[in-house]
Write an enzyme that holds these catalytic residues in place. Structure first.
Site, PDB file in Angstrom:
ATOM      1  N   GLU A   1      17.014  65.625 -32.982  1.00  0.00           N
ATOM      2  CA  GLU A   1      16.607  67.024 -32.888  1.00  0.00           C
ATOM      3  C   GLU A   1      15.212  67.281 -33.462  1.00  0.00           C
ATOM      4  OE1 GLU A   1      19.550  65.941 -33.839  1.00  0.00           O
ATOM      5  OE2 GLU A   1      21.171  67.284 -33.226  1.00  0.00           O
TER       6      GLU A   1
ATOM      7  N   GLU B   1      27.195  65.173 -33.351  1.00  0.00           N
ATOM      8  CA  GLU B   1      27.892  66.238 -34.102  1.00  0.00           C
ATOM      9  C   GLU B   1      29.308  66.440 -33.589  1.00  0.00           C
ATOM     10  OE1 GLU B   1      24.525  68.998 -33.484  1.00  0.00           O
ATOM     11  OE2 GLU B   1      24.793  69.444 -35.606  1.00  0.00           O
TER      12      GLU B   1
ATOM     13  N   GLY C   1      23.778  66.783 -30.603  1.00  0.00           N
ATOM     14  CA  GLY C   1      25.070  67.462 -30.507  1.00  0.00           C
ATOM     15  C   GLY C   1      26.188  66.505 -30.161  1.00  0.00           C
TER      16      GLY C   1
ATOM     17  N   ALA D   1      22.982  68.274 -26.893  1.00  0.00           N
ATOM     18  CA  ALA D   1      23.010  69.587 -26.233  1.00  0.00           C
ATOM     19  C   ALA D   1      22.208  69.523 -24.946  1.00  0.00           C
ATOM     20  CB  ALA D   1      22.404  70.635 -27.167  1.00  0.00           C
TER      21      ALA D   1
HETATM   22  N1  T1G Z   1      19.324  67.910 -22.175  1.00  0.00           N
HETATM   23  C1  T1G Z   1      18.938  68.104 -20.893  1.00  0.00           C
HETATM   24  N2  T1G Z   1      18.509  67.112 -20.067  1.00  0.00           N
HETATM   25  C2  T1G Z   1      18.492  65.870 -20.578  1.00  0.00           C
HETATM   26  C3  T1G Z   1      18.874  65.593 -21.908  1.00  0.00           C
HETATM   27  C4  T1G Z   1      19.303  66.690 -22.720  1.00  0.00           C
HETATM   28  N3  T1G Z   1      19.706  66.506 -23.973  1.00  0.00           N
HETATM   29  N4  T1G Z   1      18.721  64.258 -22.123  1.00  0.00           N
HETATM   30  C5  T1G Z   1      18.268  63.733 -20.971  1.00  0.00           C
HETATM   31  N5  T1G Z   1      18.134  64.693 -20.045  1.00  0.00           N
HETATM   32  C6  T1G Z   1      17.708  64.503 -18.648  1.00  0.00           C
HETATM   33  C7  T1G Z   1      16.328  63.890 -18.542  1.00  0.00           C
HETATM   34  O1  T1G Z   1      15.332  64.901 -18.565  1.00  0.00           O
HETATM   35  C8  T1G Z   1      16.422  63.203 -17.190  1.00  0.00           C
HETATM   36  O2  T1G Z   1      16.294  64.225 -16.209  1.00  0.00           O
HETATM   37  C9  T1G Z   1      17.869  62.713 -17.135  1.00  0.00           C
HETATM   38  O3  T1G Z   1      18.583  63.547 -18.067  1.00  0.00           O
HETATM   39  C10 T1G Z   1      18.025  61.254 -17.527  1.00  0.00           C
HETATM   40  O4  T1G Z   1      17.384  61.134 -18.783  1.00  0.00           O
HETATM   41  C11 T1G Z   1      23.173  70.985 -30.605  1.00  0.00           C
HETATM   42  C12 T1G Z   1      20.434  71.083 -30.807  1.00  0.00           C
HETATM   43  C13 T1G Z   1      19.990  60.287 -23.860  1.00  0.00           C
HETATM   44  C14 T1G Z   1      18.564  58.352 -24.584  1.00  0.00           C
HETATM   45  O5  T1G Z   1      17.167  64.728 -27.889  1.00  0.00           O
HETATM   46  O6  T1G Z   1      16.828  60.716 -25.503  1.00  0.00           O
HETATM   47  O7  T1G Z   1      21.675  68.176 -29.340  1.00  0.00           O
HETATM   48  O8  T1G Z   1      14.217  63.368 -15.071  1.00  0.00           O
HETATM   49  O9  T1G Z   1      15.835  59.312 -17.982  1.00  0.00           O
HETATM   50  O10 T1G Z   1      16.655  56.699 -20.066  1.00  0.00           O
HETATM   51  O11 T1G Z   1      22.541  70.196 -32.691  1.00  0.00           O
HETATM   52  O12 T1G Z   1      17.713  61.012 -22.148  1.00  0.00           O
HETATM   53  O13 T1G Z   1      16.466  62.746 -14.189  1.00  0.00           O
HETATM   54  O14 T1G Z   1      15.654  65.125 -14.003  1.00  0.00           O
HETATM   55  O15 T1G Z   1      15.978  59.935 -20.449  1.00  0.00           O
HETATM   56  O16 T1G Z   1      19.197  56.792 -19.913  1.00  0.00           O
HETATM   57  C15 T1G Z   1      19.368  66.173 -28.734  1.00  0.00           C
HETATM   58  C16 T1G Z   1      17.387  63.445 -25.335  1.00  0.00           C
HETATM   59  C17 T1G Z   1      19.299  67.457 -28.003  1.00  0.00           C
HETATM   60  C18 T1G Z   1      18.396  63.279 -26.469  1.00  0.00           C
HETATM   61  C19 T1G Z   1      19.142  58.683 -22.180  1.00  0.00           C
HETATM   62  N6  T1G Z   1      19.391  65.049 -27.815  1.00  0.00           N
HETATM   63  N7  T1G Z   1      17.635  62.462 -24.295  1.00  0.00           N
HETATM   64  O17 T1G Z   1      17.985  57.988 -21.737  1.00  0.00           O
HETATM   65  O18 T1G Z   1      17.894  58.761 -19.317  1.00  0.00           O
HETATM   66  S1  T1G Z   1      19.242  68.825 -29.107  1.00  0.00           S
HETATM   67  C20 T1G Z   1      18.257  64.417 -27.451  1.00  0.00           C
HETATM   68  C21 T1G Z   1      17.296  61.154 -24.479  1.00  0.00           C
HETATM   69  C22 T1G Z   1      20.807  68.858 -29.774  1.00  0.00           C
HETATM   70  C23 T1G Z   1      22.457  69.861 -31.309  1.00  0.00           C
HETATM   71  C24 T1G Z   1      21.026  69.746 -30.955  1.00  0.00           C
HETATM   72  C25 T1G Z   1      17.565  60.236 -23.313  1.00  0.00           C
HETATM   73  C26 T1G Z   1      18.827  59.407 -23.508  1.00  0.00           C
HETATM   74  P1  T1G Z   1      15.623  63.842 -14.760  1.00  0.00           P
HETATM   75  P2  T1G Z   1      16.654  59.747 -19.143  1.00  0.00           P
HETATM   76  P3  T1G Z   1      17.929  57.445 -20.217  1.00  0.00           P
END
Ligand code: T1G
Length: 710
Positions: free
Chosen positions: A129, A109, A106, A66
């Site tokens: 999450e 999912e 997500g 998400a």
């Molecule tokens: N939402 C918004 N921004 C995100 C994002 C996300 N999920 N993931 C990364 N970014 C931004 C990050 O802040 C950075 O921004 C840029 O993207 C590159 O990220 C509905 C509720 C996927 C392994 O927890 O673990 O889904 O600094 O440098 O090294 O049930 O990003 O460039 O401005 O980390 O290649 C669950 C979180 C959400 C994954 C990639 N998902 N992200 O790593 O890139 S909750 C997560 C990561 C959810 C559902 C539930 C990593 C990555 P900026 P990066 P990367």
């Protein structure tokens, strides 16, 4: 090729609709992207030329989950993920998820809503999450147990760990691993599914696997997770959802149950704190007003001066990143000991299965020892980690200034000394900065990168980029005593000693702060770090006239040091030690009482946990506002990263500065004033920082402007 939109591209290949998530950098499932996917699916459903659908991701991953930024709105807008997944499941045509890079949260999912999943061999999948204080709110807690069973689902969703394609295939999370061309194989898989009996099989229609003893299985996994963070809400909610999956409610009711639990977490303080830290760690690496195109200095080989505990630990970070390291000691026996310590640490990792023998051999093959400064001449970066004495460090850095090649970066690992003075000793201060590692240096994630007055911008940018490469969380600090972390720690430890002289005990202090969520109480931490180390620094600062003009200041730690009670390593410090087990020692209470008598400090027996926490934490936070005012830290969020990544501050509160916002600045200011009055604050230990005062006043005015609650 009918384009549905830029965020969800639509194309047809061999009678298969290819829906491509195209929202760089992580294909985050924002509302527009969810709407785009929905539109593309409706198009595929209606298109007679389409027999099946493949969903894939543009760029380097399938989907990172998400869009976390949307959570601040407090609600999930339509079409939410449940609607998108239900559309997939009722499409009437097979939908296959083609996963490469990451499928997380997500994103995973969405893939579970598809009829089938095929992944590239190096894809990573999971449900992170819980690390954001929420839970899979798009059906993940309900579909996963149906595909992989309750035990595996509990492990994956409660731990938040990622798994690779082979493990995912083995447990049933995916149906196939691509052998060569993922998209091509996904298309073939989708067309085959059209003619298969289970072609339109959905996870929601499957029975929950391994549901026997579901409650016990989930409780056991939950207990493991809560051992680390007993106050965490998300794991308990996840357990309730997975348990509910095994109930006989309808699938729709299960989704409603899950969504309610999700929204409660999303709007709670713990998730707001964890999301704050997620973005804070990403932001910390960014240097304001720095040209993004600025070329960095190449760092391919490293030199370390000093093979002691810190030098050896620092060296291991670079060896783990597959970088050649030369460690230098003046004396051969010290060098041999240092290298043997590194070898022994790696061997321990091999024994524990954290490293293979081949990986250890690779690392040791990259490590060289030297007793000759000439061997530093070809290094791209040299870090000094010698004894914490200015004269010694100046001498070492003077030599490095002569020996190191032009353009090489020289870094000091000092934790308390003036980086600018050390930089001047090199004769090339623009090549110099601080790289403050935290002990044990090969384990602690935090790295304070200290920008000197003359540190060149490319040197600072190079160090920040290098930090990521050695898997550190880097925060930039300006030059001041203790930089960010240790400077704020000083006021925390000051109140620890005063409370002990007033009548509290080490066990009471530690229990109070560990009840707040600190990984380790202050007295245990001091005994681990070394009472003598802190006493030595204090004596040095007193000699410089840098301490408050009162002999009671940190008198207890200095007395313990003088008595040789140097902490765990000496078998006694704030505690007595039975092996590594701390045992209350009445002698310490007596020492504290004697000091109280000497300094006229009133002994009390009414010290509460609340007072202990306020007296140690509020001045620490107050120091953070002073650090901000002086420009030592770029952002308040940087301070939060320092404390959660380097000092065991509970991430569930978001860090000291985020906690200040949660408490309320007015309340924080007023409590500091109250503590000052209670302690006859002769040295301004509790005087609110001017910045805090101004922000609290502004908060007060803003509250005045808020309409009265109706
Ligand atoms: N939402 C918004 N921004 C995100 C994002 C996300 N999920 N993931 C990364 N970014 C931004 C990050 O802040 C950075 O921004 C840029 O993207 C590159 O990220 C509905 C509720 C996927 C392994 O927890 O673990 O889904 O600094 O440098 O090294 O049930 O990003 O460039 O401005 O980390 O290649 C669950 C979180 C959400 C994954 C990639 N998902 N992200 O790593 O890139 S909750 C997560 C990561 C959810 C559902 C539930 C990593 C990555 P900026 P990066 P990367």
């Amino acid at each position: 090729m009918a384009a549905t939109g830029t965020l969800a591209k639509y194309a047809i290949r061999d009678r298969v609709a290819i829906v491509t998530l195209n929202a760089p950098p992580v294909n985050g499932l924002s509302q527009p992207l969810r709407a785009g996917i929905q539109e593309a699916l409706h198009q595929a459903k209606a298109d007679a030329a389409v027999d099946a659908v493949v969903i894939t991701g543009a760029g380097k991953m399938f989907c990172g989950g998400a869009d976390i930024k949307e959570f601040a709105a407090g609600e999930i807008t339509e079409p939410d993920l449940n609607i998108v997944c239900a559309l997939i499941e009722t499409l009437g045509k097979p939908v296959v998820a083609a996963i490469h890079g990451y499928a997380l949260g997500g994103g995973m999912e969405l893939a579970l809503g598809c009829h089938h999943r095929i992944a590239a061999h190096d894809a990573q999948m999971g449900f992170p999450e819980v690390t954001l204080g929420v839970l899979p709110g798009g059906g993940g807690t309900q579909r996963t147990p149906r595909l992989v069973g309750v035990p595996v689902a509990s492990d994956l969703i409660l731990s938040g760990r990622m798994i690779g394609a082979s493990e995912a295939l083995e447990c049933g999370l995916i149906d196939a691993v691509a052998q060569d061309d993922l998209l091509k194989e996904a298309i073939t898989f989708a067309l085959d599914a059209k003619d298969r009996a289970d072609g339109l099989r959905t996870a929601r229609a499957l029975p929950v696997k391994d549901a026997a003893n579901a409650k016990d299985t989930i409780s056991a996994t939950l207990a493991k997770v809560l051992r680390r963070t007993p106050n965490a809400h998300a794991p308990k909610a996840i357990a309730r959802c997975i348990e509910f999956a095994a109930s006989d409610a309808s699938f729709e009711d299960r989704l409603i149950f899950e969504r309610k639990e999700f929204l409660e977490l999303m709007n709670g303080t713990q998730s707001k704190a964890l999301r704050h830290l997620f973005f804070a760690e990403k932001a910390a690496v960014k240097i304001p007003n720095l040209d993004k195109e600025l070329p960095l200095r190449p760092i391919e080989c490293v030199g370390i001066i000093g093979a002691g505990t810190m030098g050896g630990g620092i060296a291991m970070n670079f060896l783990n990143a597959d970088m050649p390291v030369t460690v230098l000691e003046i004396a051969q026996d010290a060098l041999d000991r240092g290298i043997e310590n590194i070898r022994r640490t790696f061997a321990g990792n091999v024994e524990k299965g954290r490293m293979t023998l081949a990986q250890m051999d690779r690392r040791m093959g990259l490590l060289k020892g030297s007793t000759d400064y000439a061997d530093m001449a070809d290094r791209d970066l040299v870090i000094e980690a010698v004894f914490e004495n200015m004269k010694i460090k100046q001498d070492v850095c003077a030599k490095l200034g002569e020996v190191c090649k032009p353009g090489a970066i020289i870094a000091t690992n000092t934790s308390t000394l003036d980086v600018d003075i050390i930089a001047e000793a090199t004769g090339r201060p623009d090549d110099v900065l601080g790289m403050h590692f935290f002990s044990p240096a090969h384990i602690m994630r935090l790295l304070e990168v200290v920008r000197g007055a003359k540190t060149a911008p490319d040197v600072l940018a190079t160090a920040m980029q290098l930090a990521r490469r050695i898997n550190k969380v880097a925060v930039v600090s300006g030059v001041c005593y203790g930089f960010i972390g240790n400077r704020m720690l000083e006021s925390y430890l000051r109140e620890m000693d005063y409370l002990l002289m007033e009548g509290a005990t080490p066990a009471q202090l530690d229990a109070a702060l560990e009840g707040f969520g600190m990984a380790m109480g202050p007295c245990r931490m001091m005994d681990m770090a070394g009472v003598d180390v802190n006493a030595f620094v204090l004596d040095g600062r007193e000699a410089e006239g840098a301490l408050p003009d009162t002999p009671s200041y940190r008198a207890l730690v200095r007395k313990l040091g003088a008595l040789g009670r140097n902490g765990q390593k000496a078998g006694k410090g704030y505690y007595r030690y039975d092996g590594r087990t701390p045992v209350d020692d009445p002698e310490v209470n007596q020492i504290a009482a004697d000091l109280a008598a000497e300094f006229g400090i009133r002994r009390r027996n009414d010290i509460t946990d609340a007072e202990i926490c306020d007296r140690l934490l509020y001045p620490l936070i107050n120091e953070g506002f002073k650090i901000m005012e002086e420009g030592i830290a770029y952002r308040e969020a940087d301070i939060d990263v320092v404390w959660t990544a380097g000092y065991g501050w509970p991430a569930l509160t978001g860090g000291p500065m985020h906690l200040a916002q949660t408490i309320g600045l007015t309340k924080l200011r007023d409590r500091l004033i109250g503590l000052g009055q209670q302690t006859q604050d002769r040295f301004d230990f509790f005087t609110p920082a001017p910045l805090l005062q101004r922000l609290a006043d502004a908060e007060g005015r803003a509250d005045e402007r808020l309409p009265e609650a109706v």
